[in-house]
Design a protein around this motif. Structure first.
Motif, PDB file in Angstrom:
ATOM      1  N   LEU A  26      51.788  38.211  38.532  1.00 20.47           N
ATOM      2  CA  LEU A  26      50.964  38.601  37.384  1.00 20.47           C
ATOM      3  C   LEU A  26      51.812  38.805  36.135  1.00 20.47           C
ATOM      4  CD1 LEU A  26      48.493  41.081  39.098  1.00 20.47           C
ATOM      5  CD2 LEU A  26      47.928  38.856  38.112  1.00 20.47           C
ATOM      6  N   ALA A  27      52.982  39.398  36.281  1.00 18.97           N
ATOM      7  CA  ALA A  27      53.847  39.656  35.128  1.00 18.97           C
ATOM      8  C   ALA A  27      54.326  38.358  34.494  1.00 18.97           C
ATOM      9  CB  ALA A  27      55.029  40.515  35.542  1.00 18.97           C
ATOM     10  N   LYS A  28      54.578  37.353  35.316  1.00 18.33           N
ATOM     11  CA  LYS A  28      55.036  36.070  34.787  1.00 18.33           C
ATOM     12  C   LYS A  28      53.969  35.426  33.907  1.00 18.33           C
ATOM     13  CE  LYS A  28      56.952  31.668  36.263  1.00 18.33           C
ATOM     14  NZ  LYS A  28      57.253  30.798  37.400  1.00 18.33           N
ATOM     15  N   ARG A  29      52.713  35.558  34.297  1.00 20.75           N
ATOM     16  CA  ARG A  29      51.616  34.963  33.527  1.00 20.75           C
ATOM     17  C   ARG A  29      51.178  35.802  32.340  1.00 20.75           C
ATOM     18  NH1 ARG A  29      46.833  34.129  37.312  1.00 20.75           N
ATOM     19  NH2 ARG A  29      45.836  34.274  35.295  1.00 20.75           N
ATOM     20  N   PRO A  34      58.784  39.438  32.004  1.00 18.95           N
ATOM     21  CA  PRO A  34      58.360  39.566  33.409  1.00 18.95           C
ATOM     22  C   PRO A  34      59.367  40.267  34.308  1.00 18.95           C
ATOM     23  CG  PRO A  34      58.942  37.306  32.920  1.00 18.95           C
ATOM     24  CD  PRO A  34      58.960  38.045  31.614  1.00 18.95           C
ATOM     25  N   ILE A  35      60.652  40.147  34.022  1.00 15.36           N
ATOM     26  CA  ILE A  35      61.653  40.793  34.886  1.00 15.36           C
ATOM     27  C   ILE A  35      61.562  42.307  34.774  1.00 15.36           C
ATOM     28  CG2 ILE A  35      64.124  41.079  35.304  1.00 15.36           C
ATOM     29  CD1 ILE A  35      64.445  38.141  34.464  1.00 15.36           C
ATOM     30  N   MET A  36      61.421  42.804  33.545  1.00 10.84           N
ATOM     31  CA  MET A  36      61.325  44.248  33.350  1.00 10.84           C
ATOM     32  C   MET A  36      60.036  44.798  33.969  1.00 10.84           C
ATOM     33  SD  MET A  36      61.584  46.507  29.865  1.00 10.84           S
ATOM     34  CE  MET A  36      60.078  45.876  29.165  1.00 10.84           C
ATOM     35  N   VAL A  37      58.930  44.084  33.793  1.00 14.33           N
ATOM     36  CA  VAL A  37      57.652  44.537  34.354  1.00 14.33           C
ATOM     37  C   VAL A  37      57.710  44.500  35.882  1.00 14.33           C
ATOM     38  CG1 VAL A  37      55.197  44.018  34.496  1.00 14.33           C
ATOM     39  CG2 VAL A  37      56.357  43.882  32.304  1.00 14.33           C
ATOM     40  N   THR A  38      58.371  43.492  36.444  1.00 10.76           N
ATOM     41  CA  THR A  38      58.509  43.424  37.898  1.00 10.76           C
ATOM     42  C   THR A  38      59.355  44.574  38.423  1.00 10.76           C
ATOM     43  OG1 THR A  38      58.303  41.019  37.821  1.00 10.76           O
ATOM     44  CG2 THR A  38      59.237  41.965  39.814  1.00 10.76           C
ATOM     45  N   SER A  51      50.890  51.557  41.893  1.00  7.92           N
ATOM     46  CA  SER A  51      51.076  50.108  41.907  1.00  7.92           C
ATOM     47  C   SER A  51      49.736  49.366  41.909  1.00  7.92           C
ATOM     48  CB  SER A  51      51.930  49.676  43.092  1.00  7.92           C
ATOM     49  OG  SER A  51      51.291  49.958  44.302  1.00  7.92           O
ATOM     50  N   ILE A  52      48.734  49.915  42.567  1.00  7.58           N
ATOM     51  CA  ILE A  52      47.403  49.307  42.524  1.00  7.58           C
ATOM     52  C   ILE A  52      46.861  49.360  41.100  1.00  7.58           C
ATOM     53  CG2 ILE A  52      45.003  49.566  43.288  1.00  7.58           C
ATOM     54  CD1 ILE A  52      46.147  50.473  46.014  1.00  7.58           C
ATOM     55  N   GLY A  53      47.063  50.490  40.426  1.00  7.85           N
ATOM     56  CA  GLY A  53      46.645  50.595  39.032  1.00  7.85           C
ATOM     57  C   GLY A  53      47.384  49.614  38.145  1.00  7.85           C
ATOM     58  N   MET A  54      48.668  49.403  38.407  1.00  7.70           N
ATOM     59  CA  MET A  54      49.445  48.434  37.622  1.00  7.70           C
ATOM     60  C   MET A  54      48.952  47.016  37.870  1.00  7.70           C
ATOM     61  SD  MET A  54      53.516  48.262  37.353  1.00  7.70           S
ATOM     62  CE  MET A  54      54.294  47.268  36.115  1.00  7.70           C
ATOM     63  N   MET A  55      48.606  46.697  39.100  1.00 10.94           N
ATOM     64  CA  MET A  55      48.059  45.375  39.399  1.00 10.94           C
ATOM     65  C   MET A  55      46.740  45.151  38.680  1.00 10.94           C
ATOM     66  SD  MET A  55      48.677  44.769  43.428  1.00 10.94           S
ATOM     67  CE  MET A  55      49.861  45.843  44.197  1.00 10.94           C
ATOM     68  N   ILE A  56      45.886  46.167  38.672  1.00  9.02           N
ATOM     69  CA  ILE A  56      44.603  46.053  37.983  1.00  9.02           C
ATOM     70  C   ILE A  56      44.823  45.870  36.490  1.00  9.02           C
ATOM     71  CG2 ILE A  56      42.507  47.329  37.354  1.00  9.02           C
ATOM     72  CD1 ILE A  56      42.613  48.545  40.201  1.00  9.02           C
ATOM     73  N   MET A  57      45.754  46.646  35.915  1.00  8.72           N
ATOM     74  CA  MET A  57      46.047  46.535  34.483  1.00  8.72           C
ATOM     75  C   MET A  57      46.541  45.134  34.140  1.00  8.72           C
ATOM     76  SD  MET A  57      49.083  48.077  32.198  1.00  8.72           S
ATOM     77  CE  MET A  57      50.134  47.064  33.164  1.00  8.72           C
ATOM     78  N   LEU A  58      47.454  44.597  34.949  1.00 10.73           N
ATOM     79  CA  LEU A  58      47.975  43.263  34.686  1.00 10.73           C
ATOM     80  C   LEU A  58      46.907  42.187  34.889  1.00 10.73           C
ATOM     81  CD1 LEU A  58      51.523  43.461  36.296  1.00 10.73           C
ATOM     82  CD2 LEU A  58      50.999  43.118  33.877  1.00 10.73           C
ATOM     83  N   ALA A  59      46.048  42.364  35.869  1.00 13.68           N
ATOM     84  CA  ALA A  59      44.998  41.379  36.122  1.00 13.68           C
ATOM     85  C   ALA A  59      43.999  41.323  34.975  1.00 13.68           C
ATOM     86  CB  ALA A  59      44.288  41.694  37.427  1.00 13.68           C
ATOM     87  N   THR A  66      51.811  30.179  26.009  1.00 11.16           N
ATOM     88  CA  THR A  66      53.103  29.504  26.062  1.00 11.16           C
ATOM     89  C   THR A  66      52.862  28.006  26.033  1.00 11.16           C
ATOM     90  OG1 THR A  66      53.127  29.427  28.471  1.00 11.16           O
ATOM     91  CG2 THR A  66      54.148  31.347  27.447  1.00 11.16           C
ATOM     92  N   THR A  67      53.909  27.252  25.815  1.00  7.83           N
ATOM     93  CA  THR A  67      53.747  25.799  25.799  1.00  7.83           C
ATOM     94  C   THR A  67      53.369  25.270  27.173  1.00  7.83           C
ATOM     95  OG1 THR A  67      56.128  25.566  26.145  1.00  7.83           O
ATOM     96  CG2 THR A  67      55.328  25.458  23.880  1.00  7.83           C
ATOM     97  N   GLU A  68      53.827  25.944  28.239  1.00  3.63           N
ATOM     98  CA  GLU A  68      53.461  25.515  29.585  1.00  3.63           C
ATOM     99  C   GLU A  68      51.956  25.665  29.800  1.00  3.63           C
ATOM    100  OE1 GLU A  68      55.749  27.852  32.260  1.00  3.63           O
ATOM    101  OE2 GLU A  68      57.637  26.975  31.654  1.00  3.63           O
ATOM    102  N   ASN A  69      51.368  26.767  29.306  1.00  7.80           N
ATOM    103  CA  ASN A  69      49.930  26.973  29.451  1.00  7.80           C
ATOM    104  C   ASN A  69      49.161  25.946  28.635  1.00  7.80           C
ATOM    105  OD1 ASN A  69      50.337  29.150  31.102  1.00  7.80           O
ATOM    106  ND2 ASN A  69      50.004  30.681  29.534  1.00  7.80           N
ATOM    107  N   LYS A  70      49.640  25.627  27.430  1.00  2.63           N
ATOM    108  CA  LYS A  70      48.944  24.657  26.585  1.00  2.63           C
ATOM    109  C   LYS A  70      48.978  23.267  27.203  1.00  2.63           C
ATOM    110  CE  LYS A  70      49.698  27.150  22.327  1.00  2.63           C
ATOM    111  NZ  LYS A  70      50.388  27.188  21.018  1.00  2.63           N
ATOM    112  N   ILE A  71      50.103  22.898  27.806  1.00  2.00           N
ATOM    113  CA  ILE A  71      50.197  21.581  28.456  1.00  2.00           C
ATOM    114  C   ILE A  71      49.282  21.526  29.679  1.00  2.00           C
ATOM    115  CG2 ILE A  71      51.751  20.054  29.734  1.00  2.00           C
ATOM    116  CD1 ILE A  71      53.997  21.034  27.863  1.00  2.00           C
ATOM    117  N   ALA A  72      49.239  22.597  30.448  1.00  2.00           N
ATOM    118  CA  ALA A  72      48.424  22.620  31.669  1.00  2.00           C
ATOM    119  C   ALA A  72      46.937  22.576  31.358  1.00  2.00           C
ATOM    120  CB  ALA A  72      48.752  23.866  32.483  1.00  2.00           C
TER     121      ALA A  72
END
Length: 75
Positions: A26-29, A34-38, A51-59, A66-72
């Motif tokens: 989730l942090a990568k997306r 993402p490294i600090m959030v992980t 951690s469940i709350g953090m997962m919900i927040m990230l979701a 990013t350019t990768e998202n635009k290409i995809a």
């Protein structure tokens, strides 16, 4: 069925691994750091409700552009 300390410890280790992997994906997306959030997510995994709350927040957070998202997506 009795739960002894060994089984409880093993379940805790499995929880740490699974929750950290989910938070990393989730942090990568969703974040620019993402490294600090992980790392924060790994520390938060020691308290399952945090951690469940953090997962919900990230979701619920919007994806970053990013350019990768635009290409995809073809945008």
């Amino acid at each position: 069925m009795s739960i002894n300390a060994t089984l409880l410890g093993q379940l805790f280790i499995v929880w740490l691994v699974i929750s950290t992997i989910i938070i990393a994906i989730l942090a990568k997306r969703k974040t620019k750091t993402p490294i600090m959030v992980t790392l924060i997510g790994f520390i938060a995994s020691f308290i399952p409700f945090v951690s469940i709350g953090m997962m919900i927040m990230l979701a619920l957070k919007n994806d970053i552009n990013t350019t990768e998202n635009k290409i995809a997506t073809g945008v």
